[in-house]
Motif scaffolding. Structure first.
Motif: not given
Ligand code: DHE
Length: 479
Positions: A240, A35, A85-88, A37, A211-213, A25, A82
């Motif tokens: 952020r 990633l 799906l935004e990574p969690q 970021e 990341l994440p905020h 991932d 990117s």
């Protein structure tokens, strides 16, 4: 259709060649996260070169013999894209990432060495991602161990100086026992992290994430996650977190936010939270706090000013014209003719700005050889040591006389190699300077005579931190 085919091909190349170390991932495994970021500080052509040739002193091998230049470029393009799906990275992922390390022998409740435990230095070597624990009396290493990838921000200490906590740009927080010279625990608090702060009562570690905020509160005993705070302003806009700081006299953490015009204060004693917000006129970054933590100075992103915000009345009380992009986090204070002055380097201009913290007026701009990054001093030394990091004179440190506010002396520890970041022994007698090179060193100077006392080889020692100066919040060091 052609573009889709290219993407699929790049994804397949990544899966076959990179995923084993960097994760399927791209969140990182034994290698760092890949990633966009996390790659902000690496230019794309440099990434292509690393994929082709590998990276010295790390496990990253070169792929030039295995993949064609087109395939290497395709992988580079892919990692700067990117994910669909935004990574969690929520409580469950943080909790699952935590590891405790069992001691090889029962832990001692006294230091296992005879050096002064409060005069140790923690040296962060970013060249090969290691840390060295240095005896500050004899300047001899006591231990050296691998860290997570790209530590950033100063390591933080428990109030008694026994434990040190590290934060990495990839989100890992680690706890190390300086008395037993062993790692205690680690946890991944985010995917792309800025820094950590430890509460002055020693109970909490707070992690600030891009990341994440989120801000993530950890139990300082074993780094288990206690609270994940989503960072959103009153309108629901998420942000952020640029950095988090411990404001000991206020018994709270203070956070600088990148994307919303707010400062957050999170009380931790006796009850944790709730968050208190202060609205600001601009986005403020890179905080300096006055001695009592009543006022903070933040660099305004939109204008060429820095804003003084009073945390008690919760609003701006002054603006200071500082056009050279001050690095306020490196600001230090001292007493000068009955006033407390703040000195800050500037990242874009060769000036050290001297500000009266009573009136918040610039008293003097001291000209240096070039823009610098760090500034350090000590109560027992008359000089503040400044680097010229972002200039052709980066191999030379300049010493500013704190009485005359003039450059008085200079040292060039290794001609042609960057010299930066100074830290003093707890008594202020010796100054340790970093030579920022893979083939670098810590050079120990007599802080009075500037005679070189010792040179210890180190792998790009980005910073070093004296336990006593940090836990007593010496005026000469960043907090
Ligand atoms: Fe840092 C501390 C922000 C780039 C090395 N840096 C800090 C702190 C902040 C900050 C807010 C104080 C937090 C703390 O100590 O807990 N740094 C930033 C940036 O915004 C900037 C300019 C860009 C970025 O993308 O992060 C930046 N910093 C760098 C570097 O390029 C440096 C030179 C190399 C590196 O390792 O990344 C670097 N920063 C450091 C160091 C400290 C630091 C060594 C701790 C200084 C100290 O003495 O306490």
């Amino acid at each position: 259709m052609a573009a889709l085919g290219m993407t699929l091909a790049a994804a397949a190349l990544y899966a076959a060649n990179c995923a084993v170390c960097h994760g399927p991932d791209r969140l990182g495994l034994s290698g760092p996260a890949l990633l966009p970021e996390n790659l902000e500080r690496l230019k794309r052509p440099a990434a292509v070169k690393v994929i082709a040739d590998g990276r010295m002193a790390t496990r990253m091998q070169g792929f030039a013999g295995k993949l064609s230049p087109e395939e290497i470029r395709a992988i580079a393009d892919w990692i700067y894209t990117s994910p669909a799906l935004e990574p969690q990275w929520r409580m469950q992922e943080i909790r699952a990432s935590r590891r405790s390390f069992a001691p090889a022998r029962p832990d001692s409740d006294k230091p296992v060495f005879d050096a002064d435990p409060l005069n140790l230095f923690i040296v962060v070597e970013t060249g090969d991602h290691h840390a060295t624990i240095l005896d500050g009396d004899r300047f001899v290493p006591l231990a050296r161990f691998p860290t997570h990838y790209a530590l950033h921000g100063g390591p933080k200490f428990s109030p008694d100086g026994r434990y040190v906590y590290f934060g990495s740009r990839d989100g890992w927080v680690s706890k190390y026992d300086l008395w037993n010279l062993r790692m205690i625990a680690e946890v991944r608090a985010g995917i792309n992290m800025r820094n950590i702060a430890v509460s002055s009562d020693g109970r909490w570690v707070m992690a600030a994430n891009y990341l994440p905020h989120t801000l993530v509160a950890l139990d300082a005993r074993d780094l288990s996650p206690v609270k994940v705070i989503e960072v959103r302003d009153a309108k629901g806009e998420s942000s952020r977190v640029s950095a988090v700081y411990d404001a000991a006299p206020r018994q709270g953490f203070v956070a600088a936010l990148k994307d919303v015009k707010e400062i957050w204060e999170i009380p931790y004693g006796p009850v944790f939270g709730p968050v208190r917000t202060i609205e600001t006129d601009d986005y403020l970054d890179d905080f300096f706090f006055d001695r009592g933590y009543h006022n903070l100075l933040g660099a305004s992103r939109g204008a060429q000013t820095s804003e003084v915000v009073n945390l008690d009345v919760r609003r701006r009380i002054a603006s200071i014209d500082l056009p050279g992009m001050p690095h306020l986090g490196s600001g230090i204070t001292w007493d000068w003719n009955g006033r407390t002055v703040l000195a800050t380097p500037n990242l874009r201009t060769g000036l050290i700005s001297i500000i009266d913290t009573g009136t918040w007026k610039v008293m003097k701009q001291i000209k240096t050889l070039g823009p610098g990054f760090f500034l350090r001093s000590h109560e027992n030394t008359p000089y503040a040591w400044a680097d010229n990091f972002n200039s052709p004179y980066r191999d030379t440190m300049q010493l500013i006389d704190k009485r005359t506010l003039e450059v008085a002396k200079s040292v060039t520890p290794a001609p042609g190699k960057t010299a930066a970041h100074v830290e003093f022994t707890r008594d202020g007698r010796y100054a340790l300077v970093s030579v920022w090179d893979m083939d670098g060193a810590i050079v120990v100077y007599d802080a009075k005579t500037l005679e070189e006392i010792k040179r210890l080889p180190m792998n790009k020692p980005s910073g070093k931190y004296n336990v006593y100066n940090k836990i007593t919040r010496s005026d000469g060091t960043s907090h």
